[in-house]
Design a protein around this motif. Sequence first.
Motif, short mmCIF file in Angstrom:
data_model
loop_
_atom_site.label_atom_id
_atom_site.label_comp_id
_atom_site.label_asym_id
_atom_site.label_seq_id
_atom_site.Cartn_x
_atom_site.Cartn_y
_atom_site.Cartn_z
N PRO A 18 10.76 -4.85 -9.55
CA PRO A 18 11.68 -3.77 -10.18
C PRO A 18 10.93 -2.60 -10.16
O PRO A 18 11.38 -1.51 -10.48
N CYS A 19 9.40 -2.50 -10.35
CA CYS A 19 8.76 -1.54 -10.41
C CYS A 19 8.16 -1.20 -9.04
O CYS A 19 7.38 -0.03 -8.82
N GLY A 20 8.65 -1.77 -7.79
CA GLY A 20 8.13 -1.62 -6.46
C GLY A 20 9.03 -0.40 -6.13
O GLY A 20 10.21 -0.53 -6.24
N GLU A 21 8.66 0.48 -5.13
CA GLU A 21 9.35 1.44 -4.63
C GLU A 21 10.15 0.70 -3.53
O GLU A 21 9.84 -0.22 -2.63
N LEU A 22 11.28 1.52 -3.38
CA LEU A 22 12.30 1.15 -2.36
C LEU A 22 11.65 1.00 -1.00
O LEU A 22 11.82 0.25 0.01
N THR A 23 10.49 1.96 -0.74
CA THR A 23 9.94 2.13 0.52
C THR A 23 9.14 1.15 1.00
O THR A 23 8.65 1.03 1.86
N MET A 24 8.81 0.00 -0.19
CA MET A 24 8.12 -1.06 -0.06
C MET A 24 8.72 -2.14 0.83
O MET A 24 9.05 -3.14 0.35
N SER A 25 9.20 -1.78 2.27
CA SER A 25 9.79 -2.71 2.98
C SER A 25 8.87 -3.35 3.80
O SER A 25 7.74 -3.00 4.20
N PRO A 26 9.30 -4.46 4.38
CA PRO A 26 8.20 -5.22 5.24
C PRO A 26 7.62 -4.40 6.29
O PRO A 26 6.38 -4.44 6.48
N ARG A 27 8.28 -3.64 6.89
CA ARG A 27 7.72 -3.20 8.06
C ARG A 27 6.68 -2.02 7.62
O ARG A 27 5.63 -1.67 8.20
N ALA A 28 7.29 -1.34 6.57
CA ALA A 28 6.47 -0.20 6.06
C ALA A 28 4.92 -0.87 5.55
O ALA A 28 4.04 -0.32 5.57
N PHE A 110 17.94 -2.56 -17.33
CA PHE A 110 17.79 -1.12 -16.93
C PHE A 110 16.77 -1.20 -16.00
O PHE A 110 16.52 0.25 -15.65
N THR A 111 16.18 -1.90 -15.23
CA THR A 111 15.47 -1.69 -14.38
C THR A 111 15.84 -1.65 -13.06
O THR A 111 17.07 -1.77 -12.70
N ALA A 112 15.16 -1.03 -12.07
CA ALA A 112 15.58 -0.61 -10.80
C ALA A 112 16.19 -1.64 -9.86
O ALA A 112 15.82 -2.88 -10.03
N ASP A 113 16.94 -1.53 -8.81
CA ASP A 113 17.34 -2.57 -7.86
C ASP A 113 16.00 -3.46 -7.43
O ASP A 113 15.09 -3.24 -7.30
N GLN A 114 16.42 -4.77 -7.14
CA GLN A 114 15.73 -5.78 -6.82
C GLN A 114 15.89 -6.16 -5.56
O GLN A 114 16.88 -6.80 -5.48
N ARG A 206 -11.29 -7.07 -6.00
CA ARG A 206 -10.64 -5.83 -6.47
C ARG A 206 -9.52 -5.66 -5.26
O ARG A 206 -9.73 -5.72 -4.34
N PHE A 207 -8.28 -5.78 -5.92
CA PHE A 207 -7.15 -5.63 -5.16
C PHE A 207 -6.28 -4.19 -5.49
O PHE A 207 -6.67 -3.87 -6.76
N SER A 208 -5.14 -3.53 -4.76
CA SER A 208 -4.75 -2.67 -5.00
C SER A 208 -3.61 -2.75 -6.06
O SER A 208 -3.30 -1.37 -6.81
N ASP A 209 -2.86 -3.84 -6.06
CA ASP A 209 -1.58 -3.91 -6.93
C ASP A 209 -0.68 -2.71 -6.65
O ASP A 209 -0.07 -2.16 -7.44
N ALA A 210 -0.52 -2.53 -5.10
CA ALA A 210 0.03 -1.36 -4.80
C ALA A 210 1.78 -1.56 -4.85
O ALA A 210 2.38 -2.71 -4.72
N HIS A 211 2.40 -0.58 -5.77
CA HIS A 211 3.70 -0.38 -5.77
C HIS A 211 4.56 0.53 -4.73
O HIS A 211 5.65 0.62 -4.70
N LYS A 212 3.62 1.38 -4.27
CA LYS A 212 3.92 2.28 -2.88
C LYS A 212 3.05 2.17 -1.61
O LYS A 212 2.01 1.64 -1.88
#
Lengths: 248, 113
Positions: A18-28, A110-114, A206-212
Amino acid sequence: MALRRFRADLHIHTCLSPCGELTMSPRAVVDRAREAGLDLIAVTDHNTTENAGAVIEAAAGTGLAVLPGIEMTTAEEVHILGLFDAGANLGPFQEEVYRNLPDLPSKMRFTADQVLVDAADYVTGFCPRCLFGATLLAVQEAVDLIRGHGGLAIACHVDRDSFSIISQLGFIPPGLALEAIEVSSRLTAEEARAAFGPVTPLPVVRFSDAHKPEEIGMAATDFLVEGPVLGEIRLALAGREGRRVIGP
Amino acid sequence: MTLSDLATRLELTVFTPGVPLDRPAQGGYASDLLSDVIGHARKDDVWVTMQVHPNIVAVAVLKELAGIVLVGGRVPAAETLAQAEREKVPVLGTRLGAFELAGRLYTMGVKGS
């Protein structure tokens, strides 16, 4: 086969979180991970493994290795990373997690699309569950569930003020079968070692926990292993058979 | 005011029958973040929380708290109770939420810092 250094970022969200950006697609995710010089990543959405297969498929033939994973929220609101073998059948594990994930009334969603996607970035559906919520599983039960399905368990971002095993439980419970503790990119490798080396015998990663996309690889850990697979990472975290964590 | 007095007046459930309730609560602290309790609770406080993990017992011992009251009808894990009995930490419970329980404790003279 010789041991060599593999650079790994094993805590990455996709558009399913829910907190990951829509841009976090497999190819990206795959493209950005390769640009960042990573050899191995793990897909770790909140309480779900459902997009991992698409990222594994998207990475096929690129030289990037991908592990399926999860960032579970325990009943104490502790985040635990579960990492699995790339070929693991995670259906029964996922069912158990969902069975322990309470639903919320629809007006509270209320969270973003999953967003569920395939390897070519097409939207295949939306996850209707409250993925950001806490499961009913206590931290010990979550770790047991992950390990019972062949996974390895890591306590997430222990340097943060929220959702960390230390913020929630004061200290790492003795006897909990964790393979490592993770620090966020807010700490340098030196700061992490100084802060947590004295308080736990567990290795610090140490890892990024990337959401974008741009966050992928912002924090990563080098492993001296034979290959980018779960069994080798497990050996490195245990410091066995010459494998080791070179340093976050 | 002893824990026994509090248990009677607030109709608290006693989860640790083997632990004496004669200890006085000099004050109170409410928090679900154990790191925060380690940092800020005071000796002889009664601690109001909804966490039920065994670590709550270790924190109560470390901070020399008078006892723990679990709110919202939470039931402690079996391992938590075993440790509490062993360490002589009273664990009580109530169906009241943390806000309501803290308010009632305050009116009875059990206050924060």
